[in-house]
Design a protein around this motif. Sequence first.
Motif, PDB file in Angstrom:
ATOM      1  N   TRP A  47       0.837  -1.204   0.000  1.00 57.73           N
ATOM      2  CA  TRP A  47       0.000   0.000   0.000  1.00 57.73           C
ATOM      3  C   TRP A  47       0.872   1.255   0.000  1.00 57.73           C
ATOM      4  CZ3 TRP A  47      -0.178   3.919   3.607  1.00 57.73           C
ATOM      5  CH2 TRP A  47      -1.180   4.869   3.412  1.00 57.73           C
ATOM      6  N   GLU A  48       1.908   1.264   0.837  1.00 58.28           N
ATOM      7  CA  GLU A  48       2.792   2.424   0.914  1.00 58.28           C
ATOM      8  C   GLU A  48       3.509   2.645  -0.412  1.00 58.28           C
ATOM      9  OE1 GLU A  48       4.993   5.716   2.201  1.00 58.28           O
ATOM     10  OE2 GLU A  48       3.135   4.860   2.939  1.00 58.28           O
ATOM     11  N   GLN A  49       3.973   1.570  -1.049  1.00 58.87           N
ATOM     12  CA  GLN A  49       4.657   1.712  -2.331  1.00 58.87           C
ATOM     13  C   GLN A  49       3.690   2.220  -3.398  1.00 58.87           C
ATOM     14  OE1 GLN A  49       8.104   1.314  -2.843  1.00 58.87           O
ATOM     15  NE2 GLN A  49       7.423   2.499  -4.621  1.00 58.87           N
ATOM     16  N   GLU A  50       2.461   1.723  -3.379  1.00 66.25           N
ATOM     17  CA  GLU A  50       1.441   2.196  -4.323  1.00 66.25           C
ATOM     18  C   GLU A  50       1.151   3.683  -4.110  1.00 66.25           C
ATOM     19  OE1 GLU A  50      -3.269   1.488  -4.915  1.00 66.25           O
ATOM     20  OE2 GLU A  50      -2.046  -0.322  -4.813  1.00 66.25           O
ATOM     21  N   ARG A  51       1.075   4.086  -2.854  1.00 64.78           N
ATOM     22  CA  ARG A  51       0.839   5.496  -2.532  1.00 64.78           C
ATOM     23  C   ARG A  51       1.969   6.365  -3.070  1.00 64.78           C
ATOM     24  NH1 ARG A  51       2.348   9.417   0.852  1.00 64.78           N
ATOM     25  NH2 ARG A  51       3.968   8.153   1.799  1.00 64.78           N
ATOM     26  N   ARG A  52       3.203   5.917  -2.903  1.00 66.27           N
ATOM     27  CA  ARG A  52       4.351   6.670  -3.392  1.00 66.27           C
ATOM     28  C   ARG A  52       4.364   6.725  -4.920  1.00 66.27           C
ATOM     29  NH1 ARG A  52       9.455   5.391   0.553  1.00 66.27           N
ATOM     30  NH2 ARG A  52       8.371   5.790   2.506  1.00 66.27           N
ATOM     31  N   ASP A  53       4.088   5.589  -5.555  1.00 68.07           N
ATOM     32  CA  ASP A  53       4.062   5.549  -7.018  1.00 68.07           C
ATOM     33  C   ASP A  53       3.013   6.516  -7.562  1.00 68.07           C
ATOM     34  OD1 ASP A  53       6.036   3.623  -6.884  1.00 68.07           O
ATOM     35  OD2 ASP A  53       4.675   1.936  -7.279  1.00 68.07           O
ATOM     36  N   ARG A  54       1.857   6.533  -6.929  1.00 67.49           N
ATOM     37  CA  ARG A  54       0.785   7.430  -7.383  1.00 67.49           C
ATOM     38  C   ARG A  54       1.180   8.897  -7.176  1.00 67.49           C
ATOM     39  NH1 ARG A  54      -4.022   7.397  -9.443  1.00 67.49           N
ATOM     40  NH2 ARG A  54      -5.662   8.781  -8.749  1.00 67.49           N
ATOM     41  N   ALA A  55       1.811   9.195  -6.057  1.00 67.20           N
ATOM     42  CA  ALA A  55       2.257  10.571  -5.810  1.00 67.20           C
ATOM     43  C   ALA A  55       3.288  10.994  -6.845  1.00 67.20           C
ATOM     44  CB  ALA A  55       2.826  10.696  -4.403  1.00 67.20           C
ATOM     45  N   ALA A  65      11.350  16.009  -7.439  1.00 70.79           N
ATOM     46  CA  ALA A  65      10.551  14.820  -7.123  1.00 70.79           C
ATOM     47  C   ALA A  65      10.324  14.744  -5.618  1.00 70.79           C
ATOM     48  CB  ALA A  65      11.268  13.563  -7.605  1.00 70.79           C
ATOM     49  N   PRO A  66       9.167  14.261  -5.205  1.00 60.45           N
ATOM     50  CA  PRO A  66       8.907  14.112  -3.767  1.00 60.45           C
ATOM     51  C   PRO A  66       9.950  13.211  -3.114  1.00 60.45           C
ATOM     52  CG  PRO A  66       6.920  13.690  -5.055  1.00 60.45           C
ATOM     53  CD  PRO A  66       8.046  13.802  -6.019  1.00 60.45           C
ATOM     54  N   ASP A  67      10.321  13.551  -1.908  1.00 58.92           N
ATOM     55  CA  ASP A  67      11.255  12.730  -1.134  1.00 58.92           C
ATOM     56  C   ASP A  67      10.454  12.032  -0.044  1.00 58.92           C
ATOM     57  OD1 ASP A  67      13.399  11.550   0.121  1.00 58.92           O
ATOM     58  OD2 ASP A  67      14.063  13.384   1.098  1.00 58.92           O
ATOM     59  N   PHE A  68      10.316  10.740  -0.158  1.00 57.51           N
ATOM     60  CA  PHE A  68       9.492   9.994   0.789  1.00 57.51           C
ATOM     61  C   PHE A  68      10.287   9.430   1.957  1.00 57.51           C
ATOM     62  CE2 PHE A  68       7.407   9.442  -3.382  1.00 57.51           C
ATOM     63  CZ  PHE A  68       6.223  10.080  -3.098  1.00 57.51           C
ATOM     64  N   GLY A  69      11.578   9.385   1.837  1.00 58.16           N
ATOM     65  CA  GLY A  69      12.367   8.749   2.875  1.00 58.16           C
ATOM     66  C   GLY A  69      12.304   7.236   2.728  1.00 58.16           C
ATOM     67  N   PRO A  70      12.908   6.521   3.652  1.00 56.67           N
ATOM     68  CA  PRO A  70      12.920   5.066   3.533  1.00 56.67           C
ATOM     69  C   PRO A  70      11.531   4.459   3.773  1.00 56.67           C
ATOM     70  CG  PRO A  70      13.918   5.750   5.597  1.00 56.67           C
ATOM     71  CD  PRO A  70      13.627   7.002   4.819  1.00 56.67           C
ATOM     72  N   LEU A  71      11.341   3.277   3.222  1.00 56.36           N
ATOM     73  CA  LEU A  71      10.089   2.557   3.469  1.00 56.36           C
ATOM     74  C   LEU A  71      10.027   2.151   4.937  1.00 56.36           C
ATOM     75  CD1 LEU A  71       9.921   0.348   0.265  1.00 56.36           C
ATOM     76  CD2 LEU A  71       8.267   2.085   0.944  1.00 56.36           C
ATOM     77  N   PRO A  72       8.818   2.015   5.485  1.00 61.90           N
ATOM     78  CA  PRO A  72       8.707   1.622   6.897  1.00 61.90           C
ATOM     79  C   PRO A  72       9.300   0.241   7.152  1.00 61.90           C
ATOM     80  CG  PRO A  72       6.533   1.750   5.855  1.00 61.90           C
ATOM     81  CD  PRO A  72       7.532   2.179   4.842  1.00 61.90           C
TER      82      PRO A  72
END
Length: 145
Positions: A47-55, A65-72
Motif C-alpha cells: 500500500w505504501e509503495q502504491e501510494r508513493r508511485d501514485r504521488a 521529485a517528492p522525497d518519501f524517505g525510507p520505506l517503513p
Amino acid sequence: MTAAPQPMPAPVPSPVSGPVCGLCGQRAVVNWQRRLTDEEFAAHLAWEQERRDRALQLADPQLPAPDFGPLPQPAQCTTSVFACAAHAIALESAALVHHGACTAPAAADLPGCNCTPEPAPAPDPETSPADVTGVLPPGWTIGDR
C-alpha cells in the motif's frame, strides 16, 4: 367491526458503530497495540509503495521529485486491537506493544495473552511530574498523588 390494532414490531438493534471487539463483535471499550504479522506488513508495504508511485505520477515534473524517505520497517508499524469489557486484557498489558502473533483477545488466555509484550519505553528524562503539574486541569493527578 374495527380491526384489532397490530402489535408494534420489536425494535431492530442498530448496528454497532466504531470499533468492535475482535472476539465477539460487541462495541469495543478498550484497545492496545500489536506489531503487524508478516502478511499484514507485506500488505502495508505494498500500500505504501502504491501510494508513493501514485504521488510520483501526479507530481509536477517541473518541481523536484517528492522525497518519501525510507520505506517503513516492521518495528515501526503497529495496529490497534479492540475488545469489549468482557474480553479485555489487563491494563498493564494493554499499555504495552504486543507481538504480531499475539492472539489476544483469546478467551483461553484472558485477562492475559499468549505473548510477552515489548518492554515499555524509558520515561522521558526531561519531563518530571513537577514539570506538568501546573498545566493539568483541577482534579487531575499524576501517578499516585
